[in-house]
Structure formats: structure tokens, C-alpha cells
Design an enzyme around this catalytic site. Structure first.
Site, PDB file in Angstrom:
ATOM      1  N   HIS A  40      -3.273   8.099  -3.184  1.00 16.98           N
ATOM      2  CA  HIS A  40      -3.559   6.987  -3.043  1.00 16.98           C
ATOM      3  C   HIS A  40      -4.986   6.303  -3.329  1.00 16.98           C
ATOM      4  CE1 HIS A  40      -2.053   2.569  -2.405  1.00 16.98           C
ATOM      5  NE2 HIS A  40      -3.497   2.463  -2.959  1.00 16.98           N
ATOM      6  N   HIS A  45     -10.458   7.332   1.161  1.00 17.32           N
ATOM      7  CA  HIS A  45      -9.835   9.068   1.619  1.00 17.32           C
ATOM      8  C   HIS A  45      -9.876   9.406   0.513  1.00 17.32           C
ATOM      9  CE1 HIS A  45      -6.889   5.575   0.089  1.00 17.32           C
ATOM     10  NE2 HIS A  45      -7.238   5.066   1.503  1.00 17.32           N
ATOM     11  N   ARG A  53      -8.482   4.286  -3.517  1.00 26.50           N
ATOM     12  CA  ARG A  53      -8.652   3.183  -3.578  1.00 26.50           C
ATOM     13  C   ARG A  53      -9.937   2.701  -4.470  1.00 26.50           C
ATOM     14  NH1 ARG A  53      -4.723   3.634   0.715  1.00 26.50           N
ATOM     15  NH2 ARG A  53      -3.494   0.711   0.762  1.00 26.50           N
ATOM     16  N   HIS A  79       6.686   4.355   3.698  1.00 25.96           N
ATOM     17  CA  HIS A  79       6.350   3.317   4.800  1.00 25.96           C
ATOM     18  C   HIS A  79       6.402   3.792   6.037  1.00 25.96           C
ATOM     19  CE1 HIS A  79       2.166   1.267   4.916  1.00 25.96           C
ATOM     20  NE2 HIS A  79       2.679   0.698   5.768  1.00 25.96           N
ATOM     21  N   ASP A  80       5.977   4.025   7.108  1.00 25.07           N
ATOM     22  CA  ASP A  80       5.958   4.145   8.244  1.00 25.07           C
ATOM     23  C   ASP A  80       7.340   5.000   8.732  1.00 25.07           C
ATOM     24  OD1 ASP A  80       3.119   2.285   9.039  1.00 25.07           O
ATOM     25  OD2 ASP A  80       4.782   1.505   9.891  1.00 25.07           O
ATOM     26  N   GLY A 101       2.856  10.303   5.003  1.00 28.55           N
ATOM     27  CA  GLY A 101       1.693  10.597   5.015  1.00 28.55           C
ATOM     28  C   GLY A 101       1.042  10.525   6.187  1.00 28.55           C
ATOM     29  N   HIS A 102       1.169   9.067   6.834  1.00 30.01           N
ATOM     30  CA  HIS A 102       0.621   8.949   8.081  1.00 30.01           C
ATOM     31  C   HIS A 102       0.697   9.515   9.407  1.00 30.01           C
ATOM     32  CE1 HIS A 102      -2.130   7.404  10.636  1.00 30.01           C
ATOM     33  NE2 HIS A 102      -1.096   6.436  11.850  1.00 30.01           N
ATOM     34  N   THR A 156      -3.950  -0.725   4.283  1.00 28.14           N
ATOM     35  CA  THR A 156      -2.534   0.476   4.289  1.00 28.14           C
ATOM     36  C   THR A 156      -1.341  -0.985   3.428  1.00 28.14           C
ATOM     37  OG1 THR A 156      -0.753   1.014   4.652  1.00 28.14           O
ATOM     38  CG2 THR A 156      -1.837  -0.015   6.271  1.00 28.14           C
ATOM     39  N   GLU A 192      -0.635   6.495  -6.913  1.00 30.66           N
ATOM     40  CA  GLU A 192       0.347   5.652  -6.196  1.00 30.66           C
ATOM     41  C   GLU A 192      -1.049   4.806  -5.928  1.00 30.66           C
ATOM     42  OE1 GLU A 192       2.824   5.762  -2.980  1.00 30.66           O
ATOM     43  OE2 GLU A 192       1.173   5.926  -1.409  1.00 30.66           O
ATOM     44  N   ASN A 227       1.869  12.556   1.597  1.00 36.79           N
ATOM     45  CA  ASN A 227       0.862  11.972   1.039  1.00 36.79           C
ATOM     46  C   ASN A 227      -0.332  12.479   2.028  1.00 36.79           C
ATOM     47  OD1 ASN A 227      -1.773  10.332   1.182  1.00 36.79           O
ATOM     48  ND2 ASN A 227      -0.197   8.254   0.234  1.00 36.79           N
TER      49      ASN A 227
END
Length: 237
Positions: free
Chosen positions: A43, A50, A45, A190-191, A213-214, A100, A70, A7
Site C-alpha cells: 500500500h 513505508h 502512500r 483490516h485487523d 499485515g500489521h 491507516t 492497494e 501485506n
């Protein structure tokens, strides 16, 4: 084999902080693929804080592996996906101002809404994935809606993992078994990080794809992007 989809939202966040085109989001996507990533996730938004809608159009012809878009299925998002035609669309129940994703869909309450969307994307030849937690009924209703895959929301796993890895992974293993029994594909995200990804994959080796991603971009600040992608892929083999 479990695919790693990178991501690149955080790359766009860095770019947008100064304006201009540094770092170059499109080039980073191409480089991620060259370094071994099997997919690129974005993603967009509504506030484009971003990834911008324009980025999605730019990326589509450049991504040679698997392109996953997404987001919350607003009219604008659905129109974007139908025009770009990625390999996969992942629907998340995010409010417009959310920082998020922090929960999966209530697929039972939203069954009619999601079913209609599954039909629209299926007709366009786009694989569908619905973002869900580990509640078995929510997974079952995702199947009833006609989703090709579900993506398990793994933040609860990541939060509990440092204290009790076994307890952290159990509900995800049980959920993953149900997904497999229902005949759907399985994604997760996620995470997930270098600290917890291998254990997750060791316990659920049939997961089709992880979207990260993060944590990956944070690791790249120290290890470099190429080395980071290599390390994440090691966790999946």
C-alpha cells in the site's frame, strides 16, 4: 480455498526507520511466498512512509504468486499501477495523511469516478477490488461500478469480536451473501489476526482472499515469519 496475502508495509516501516535496506523488503516478500503465502500486498502512500514507489517496481518481477497493490487512486497511483500491472488493484478512500484505512468507499456518491477507474484497469487486464463496509447499498454500487471484487473492511468485526463473536460476524455474513449473489469476488482485510481469523473464515468460507499485515508482522516477532504464516494458513483451512 481462501488465499492469504501478506501485506509487507510494516516491514518497510522498520527498514525506513534506520535507512539502508535492513530488513530487505524484497527478500521478505520472496520468503513469505516460500513459507506458503499465496499473495503479497503493498500500500504505497504519497509520503512513502513505508512502501516506496521504487519498492513496487522492484517487487513486481519477484512476486510469483499474486501481487496486490492497494491505495487511493490519485493520478500518481493510477500511473504506477498501469505501469506495474499487478494481478489486482484495491482502491481505498484514504486521505494522504491517514495513518491507516478506517472506512470503506461511499460507492454511490463516487459511482462515476469509480466506474471510470474500473474501465481503465479492466482495459489493462488488472483485476479490480473496491474497499467497502458492510452497508448493502455500498456493495451494490460497487457492482454497478464494474468492480471484479470488493474487500470488506473488517475492523468493526475485529473490535467487537472479543466481546461478542456472533454479533461481530453477522453483518459480514450478510454482506458476503450479497457479494456472492451479485457475482463478485470477495476479499477481506483490516485487523484480522490469529485471534479472530478462524471464526471469520468458518462463517464465510467462500472469501477469496484475506490481506493481513500489521497483526501478522507483530506475531512474527514472537513466532518467526515462517511459523506465523503457517498458523494463519491453518485458520483458513
Amino acid at each position: 480455498m481462501t488465499k492469504l496475502s501478506v501485506n509487507i508495509n510494516k516491514v518497510a516501516t522498520l527498514r525506513n526507520a534506520r535507512g539502508g535496506n535492513n530488513p530487505n523488503v524484497a527478500q521478505v516478500a520472496v520468503d513469505c511466498e516460500a513459507y506458503g503465502a499465496e499473495g503479497i500486498t503493498v500500500h504505497p502512500r504519497p509520503d512513502e512512509r513505508h512502501i516506496r514507489y521504487a519498492d513496487v517496481y522492484t517487487l513486481r518481477p519477484l512476486v510469483k504468486t499474486e501481487f496486490n497493490i492497494e491505495g487511493y487512486p490519485s493520478k500518481e497511483f493510477v500511473d504506477l499501477v498501469l505501469k506495474v500491472k499487478p494481478h489486482q488493484v484495491t482502491l481505498v478512500p484514504d486521505a494522504p495523511d491517514q495513518i491507516t484505512s478506517n472506512a470503506g468507499w461511499d460507492t454511490k456518491t463516487n459511482l462515476a469516478f469509480l466506474t471510470e477507474l474500473m474501465d481503465v484497469f479492466d482495459e489493462a487486464g488488472i483485476r479490480t477490488s473496491i474497499f467497502v463496509g458492510t452497508d448493502i447499498p455500498m456493495i451494490e454500487y460497487a457492482a454497478k461500478a464494474g468492480a471484479d471484487r470488493v474487500e470488506l473492511y473488517t475492523e468493526p468485526y475485529a473490535s467487537l469480536y472479543p466481546k461478542n463473536p456472533e454479533a461481530a460476524v453477522v453483518p459480514f455474513v450478510e454482506a458476503a451473501k450479497v457479494v456472492r449473489k451479485l457475482g463478485m469476488g470477495l476479499n477481506a482485510g483490516h485487523d484480522l489476526s490469529l485471534a479472530n481469523l478462524k471464526y471469520f473464515h468458518d462463517n464465510i468460507p467462500w472469501v477469496d482472499e484475506v490481506s493481513i499485515g500489521h497483526a501478522l508482522i507483530c506475531d512474527a516477532l514472537y513466532l518467526g515469519l515462517k511459523k506465523t504464516i503457517e498458523e494463519y494458513k491453518k485458520c483458513l483451512h
